[in-house]
Design an enzyme around this catalytic site. Structure first.
Site, PDB file in Angstrom:
ATOM      1  N   SER A 210       1.099   6.660   8.206  1.00  0.00           N
ATOM      2  CA  SER A 210       1.244   7.477   9.415  1.00  0.00           C
ATOM      3  C   SER A 210       1.152   8.950   9.013  1.00  0.00           C
ATOM      4  O   SER A 210       0.128   9.372   8.486  1.00  0.00           O
ATOM      5  CB  SER A 210       2.574   7.146  10.118  1.00  0.00           C
ATOM      6  OG  SER A 210       2.711   7.865  11.320  1.00  0.00           O
ATOM      7  N   HIS A 236      -1.556   5.237  11.988  1.00  0.00           N
ATOM      8  CA  HIS A 236      -1.198   5.665  13.341  1.00  0.00           C
ATOM      9  C   HIS A 236      -2.093   6.829  13.765  1.00  0.00           C
ATOM     10  O   HIS A 236      -1.928   7.949  13.284  1.00  0.00           O
ATOM     11  CB  HIS A 236       0.263   6.110  13.402  1.00  0.00           C
ATOM     12  CG  HIS A 236       1.233   5.014  13.073  1.00  0.00           C
ATOM     13  ND1 HIS A 236       2.523   5.263  12.680  1.00  0.00           N
ATOM     14  CD2 HIS A 236       1.096   3.662  13.086  1.00  0.00           C
ATOM     15  CE1 HIS A 236       3.142   4.117  12.462  1.00  0.00           C
ATOM     16  NE2 HIS A 236       2.293   3.131  12.698  1.00  0.00           N
ATOM     17  N   ASP A 332       7.860   1.741  10.857  1.00  0.00           N
ATOM     18  CA  ASP A 332       6.839   0.729  11.083  1.00  0.00           C
ATOM     19  C   ASP A 332       6.397   0.162   9.732  1.00  0.00           C
ATOM     20  O   ASP A 332       6.145   0.904   8.790  1.00  0.00           O
ATOM     21  CB  ASP A 332       5.644   1.340  11.819  1.00  0.00           C
ATOM     22  CG  ASP A 332       4.621   0.307  12.257  1.00  0.00           C
ATOM     23  OD1 ASP A 332       5.001  -0.870  12.431  1.00  0.00           O
ATOM     24  OD2 ASP A 332       3.447   0.681  12.443  1.00  0.00           O
TER      25      ASP A 332
END
Length: 392
Positions: A210, A236, A332
């Protein structure tokens, strides 16, 4: 500063200090209202172009700059290196509308030192209604505010001590079954306990990332060389960005790289990136592994998300799955990595010192799920040793 003291507006004295840079007064006002809605965030400067931003940074204490790309006098890309020259530890988030041109500029800005990016809605009306944008903006500002404070060795906002962010102390690394103290600013009561390496040669490499992920991906894949296994990535990012990121990875890597497509069969020595707005999961069809894209609800506020990718891969590959969790805010990949290790697969996390934000890798590292926690520059050689070993 005293962390218990607040100003008249209810802000902690040491709330994160933000500068908003955008040529539209309306957009500056909206961004300021969104950010000021969080008690740990204070917008201390709001300016209309990069030149003014550089001058204000010389005289103001700023943790995070939200920087527009297209502005008169001095645009964001020109201002970025000047801002970092004035204050190397300031964290810069590039903000732009979601066009291919602006996505390309944002990726270039991250190579030049910007910490992250955020796609702005295209109108003030959309900006007012966009709850996902508001959540993402505040979350990124606070995570990067913590990065800035850690590098300054400055106190955090009093209620933010347990927020996921990053620090700059060295992390535990490498030694088998080692138990050491985790970095103090994040997960303060945890230790990092490393698992033994799996003895099984992996049949696939999966990567989750991310904040700070693009540069980390370039580092790993640019130094990995060609391997026989397929590589699947969830980063992401919104749609326009993921298409460009796949192109950039293809340029630095020795392997072809593209966005994954519905129904596509995985091929060894190819890289597949989850397209923005879609979870990328996998299913077995005969001897083949096939990509399935879906728009099921976001997980961990993200779509694509790492967790559903890992769950689906674990069902197919079991102990023959190798996972890298790279820099990123939030957690995540944690739940998915629990499934992976329960099935005998292996997880390697990026260390705190080289992560932009040690949220995602820190979550799996302190949960005892990793066989190694490594600096980004050591990732490629470590992975190459694992994927080139003799099959067990």
């Amino acid at each position: 500063m005293n962390t218990s003291t607040t100003d008249k507006g209810g802000k902690s004295d040491n709330a994160y200090r933000i500068m908003v840079v955008d040529d539209s007064a309306v957009i500056r006002g909206l961004l300021t209202r969104i950010l000021e809605g969080d008690p740990q965030v204070s917008v201390v400067e709001s300016v209309s172009n990069g030149e003014i931003a550089v001058k204000r940074l010389e005289s103001q204490k700023i943790d995070v700059v939200v920087l527009d790309i297209e502005m008169p006098v001095m645009d964001g890309l020109t201002a970025l290196p000047k801002l970092l020259q004035v204050k190397p530890d300031v964290q810069v988030i590039m903000a732009s509308t979601l066009t291919r041109k602006n996505a390309e500029i944002s990726l270039k800005a991250m190579r030049l030192g910007a910490a992250d990016y955020i796609p702005k809605p295209t109108s003030s009306g959309e900006l007012t209604k966009a709850s996902d944008f508001k959540h993402e903006l505040v979350a990124k500002v606070k995570a990067l505010g913590q990065v800035a404070r850690a590098s300054q060795k400055a106190p955090l906002p009093s209620a933010a001590k347990t927020q996921q962010g990053a620090a700059t102390t060295p992390s535990a690394q490498r030694s088998k079954e080692a138990s050491v103290a985790a970095p103090s600013s994040l997960y303060p009561s945890k230790t990092i306990t490393l698992r033994k390496d799996a003895i099984t040669k992996p049949d696939i490499l999966a990567i989750g990332s991310s904040t700070g992920g693009p540069q980390a991906l370039f580092d790993v894949l640019g130094n990995l060389g060609t391997i026989t296994q397929p590589v699947v990535i969830t980063q992401h990012m919104p749609a326009t960005f993921t298409a460009l990121l796949a192109e950039h990875i293809a340029r630095v890597s020795s392997m072809p790289s593209k966005e994954g497509e519905e129904g596509e069969i995985l091929k060894g020595g190819h890289i597949y990136l989850a397209p923005g707005g879609y979870h990328m999961v996998f299913e077995k069809q005969g001897v083949n592994t096939v990509i399935r894209l879906n728009q099921e609800p976001p997980e961990n506020f993200c779509r694509p998300a790492v967790d559903p990718m890992l769950r689906s891969l674990s069902k197919i590959y079991g102990s023959r799955l190798l996972v890298l969790i790279l820099t990123g805010m939030g957690s995540d990949g944690l739940r998915g990595s629990e499934v992976v290790t329960a099935a005998g697969g292996s997880v390697i996390a990026q260390d705190e010192q080289t992560s932009v934000v040690w949220g995602m890798p820190g979550a799996v590292a302190t949960a005892g799920l990793c066989s190694a926690v490594l600096p980004i520059k050591e990732m490629a050689s470590n992975v190459r040793q694992l994927v080139m070993r003799s099959a067990a």
